[in-house]
Design an enzyme around this catalytic site. Structure first.
Site, PDB file in Angstrom:
ATOM      1  N   PHE A 170       0.812  -1.219   0.000  1.00  0.00           N
ATOM      2  CA  PHE A 170       0.000   0.000   0.000  1.00  0.00           C
ATOM      3  C   PHE A 170       0.848   1.273   0.000  1.00  0.00           C
ATOM      4  CE2 PHE A 170      -4.173  -1.961   1.858  1.00  0.00           C
ATOM      5  CZ  PHE A 170      -4.372  -2.623   0.654  1.00  0.00           C
ATOM      6  N   ARG A 171       2.185   1.100  -0.024  1.00  0.00           N
ATOM      7  CA  ARG A 171       3.148   2.168  -0.349  1.00  0.00           C
ATOM      8  C   ARG A 171       3.358   3.246   0.701  1.00  0.00           C
ATOM      9  NH1 ARG A 171       5.423  -1.093  -3.794  1.00  0.00           N
ATOM     10  NH2 ARG A 171       4.397  -1.305  -5.830  1.00  0.00           N
TER      11      ARG A 171
ATOM     12  N   HIS B  92       3.500 -15.970  -3.647  1.00  0.00           N
ATOM     13  CA  HIS B  92       3.323 -15.874  -5.100  1.00  0.00           C
ATOM     14  C   HIS B  92       4.110 -16.913  -5.909  1.00  0.00           C
ATOM     15  CE1 HIS B  92       6.855 -13.445  -4.365  1.00  0.00           C
ATOM     16  NE2 HIS B  92       6.221 -12.291  -4.270  1.00  0.00           N
TER      17      HIS B  92
ATOM     18  N   ASN C  62       8.412  -3.201   2.372  1.00  0.00           N
ATOM     19  CA  ASN C  62       9.326  -2.475   1.478  1.00  0.00           C
ATOM     20  C   ASN C  62       8.776  -1.105   1.089  1.00  0.00           C
ATOM     21  OD1 ASN C  62       7.382  -3.975   0.026  1.00  0.00           O
ATOM     22  ND2 ASN C  62       8.614  -3.955  -1.837  1.00  0.00           N
TER      23      ASN C  62
ATOM     24  N   ASP D 164      -0.976  -9.682  -4.062  1.00  0.00           N
ATOM     25  CA  ASP D 164       0.296  -8.959  -4.210  1.00  0.00           C
ATOM     26  C   ASP D 164       0.046  -7.593  -4.846  1.00  0.00           C
ATOM     27  OD1 ASP D 164       2.988  -8.402  -4.017  1.00  0.00           O
ATOM     28  OD2 ASP D 164       3.563  -9.583  -5.772  1.00  0.00           O
TER      29      ASP D 164
END
Length: 445
Positions: free
Chosen positions: A63-64, A236, A94, A310
């Site tokens: 979600f940055r 994933h 990240n 993802d």
């Protein structure tokens, strides 16, 4: 918040589908039965002809926030998720700065407490030199530890063998891994740069991030987990080559090593790069059709345990850069349930299996407290779906902050009409009813 009585819905839950009523009270499911009586003050919803499902639990999103809020925020993307039936998310470390300390991890929880539309948890990030911080993570309040065993978006590659061994040996909680062998990816990239220069086509992506890169890294993770009896969850999966690493001869509750597949790896294949190009560039890469077919087989026979998104938004301008510069990631959190119900409509999977893989299994895998099922006494995370109304993905309907989707132009044969988060009606017939409703997840470990 008001209490709700949902009548005449087709409850899809724990492998069954049956017409029942469900009543909420104080944020929880109070009663499920064939004929539940309304109480004073209840808001009654007649759901005749609709499915009632437990809310989707998405165990992998980006979600940055903080640091990359021109792409997305916790508020904007959780809002889009709720519109798509995603009531709970687990977000990756990240961001900028990377969530590599307990203080930086708490900063993200503080943002979510103010702005999240869905229930939330955040992964603690691992690096080559923060083992002490990782080991301070509380397993009762944090979903897990994320290890990038292959660099992706961000700068969190963990490639020190001694660090990896210590993490797998000492970490008392679930470790989630991104598995791609960095040396293999770099060698492939160098070869294709020599061949194509700076004007490479997007279809080389699954050849740069190929089957061998995935298998080498996943095999290493599984070997370490078996050696140290680590609770490992590999994110994933994309290749047929890796699927023999996973078991389906024991119940999920007994597995120490579990695996996830993402909706885009089930929906797209390498054949789609010609039309969509960098829009479907992601890590690990979407690969050839035979890999997609193998993923479906492994999902249905329970070698693959969870379906996730993802969700990884970038701006349209960033995605329009040449292949080597365009970032990897797709925005997907508004549409995973519709994608999988469309697959069910096509006969690829049953609605009951969709619910198992998107709600029950994530709750069990992460040992989430009282979520993921339609059970009395559980949190009322609920989604009503109309199987007789269509949903058209248009630029105007997209709620992601980035404003685009690789699914634009797609029509799905279902429509999500209502989403409840922790008993609160957040979304109803296209409109948001509240500004936030998410609760921090708790874990029974």
């Amino acid at each position: 918040m008001p209490n709700y009585l949902i009548r005449n819905a087709q409850l899809i839950n724990e492998g069954t589908s049956q017409q029942l009523d469900l009543r909420t009270e104080g944020g929880f499911i109070a009663e499920i039965g064939a004929s539940v009586s309304a109480r004073a003050g209840d808001v009654v919803i007649d759901a005749q002809g609709q499915y009632l499902l437990p809310g989707v639990i998405d165990d992998q999103v980006h979600f940055r926030e903080p640091g990359l809020t021109h792409k997305a925020t916790i508020g904007t993307e959780s809002r889009a998720g709720v519109a798509g039936g995603v009531t709970t998310f687990m977000e990756m470390p990240n961001t900028v700065p990377n969530a590599l300390t307990q203080k930086l991890l708490q900063d993200k929880y503080d943002i979510a407490e103010r702005t999240a539309f869905g229930n939330y948890s955040f992964f603690m990030g691992a690096s080559n030199d923060n083992l002490d911080e990782v080991l301070r993570t509380d397993p009762a309040t944090v979903c897990g530890v994320k290890v990038f065993m292959g660099s992706s978006t961000g700068n969190m590659l963990v490639d020190n063998v001694q660090t990896l061994d210590a993490l797998f040996r000492e970490c008392p909680m679930l470790i989630a891994t991104h598995c791609e062998d960095e040396a293999t990816v770099r060698a492939n990239a160098e070869r294709f740069r020599t061949e194509y220069g700076e004007d490479a086509p997007a279809w080389i992506h699954p050849l740069v991030r190929d089957e061998l890169a995935c298998l080498r890294s996943s095999s290493m993770a599984v070997e370490l987990a078996r050696q140290h009896n680590t609770r490992l969850h590999i994110l994933h999966l994309t290749t047929a080559d890796e699927l023999s690493l996973f078991r389906n001869d024991v119940a999920l509750s007994q597995k120490r090593i579990t695996a996830e597949v993402c909706v885009h790896h089930l929906w797209f294949s390498a054949d789609d790069y010609e039309q969509l190009g960098n829009q479907i560039k992601c890590n690990p890469a979407i690969k050839a059709p035979h890999h997609r077919a193998a993923l479906w087989e492994a999902l249905l026979d329970d070698r693959l345990d969870i379906i996730a998104t993802d969700h990884a938004p970038h701006t349209w301008a960033e995605k329009q850069q040449p292949y080597w510069q365009a970032p990897s990631g797709l925005p997907l959190v508004q549409h995973p349930l519709l994608l999988m119900l469309e697959a069910a409509r096509q006969g690829k999977i049953s609605p009951e299996k969709v619910v198992q893989k998107m709600a029950h299994a994530p709750a069990d895998c992460f040992q989430i407290d009282r979520r993921g099922y339609l059970r009395e006494g559980y949190w009322a995370d609920l989604v009503l779906v109309d199987p007789n109304q269509a949903t058209h993905v248009t630029p105007e309907s997209i709620l992601y902050k980035c404003g685009w989707s690789p699914l634009t132009g797609q029509t799905f044969g279902h429509k999500i009409t209502h989403t409840f988060v922790s008993g609160e009606l957040v979304y109803a017939n296209g409109d948001f009813q509240v500004e936030r409703a998410g609760q921090r997840l708790a874990f029974v470990r």
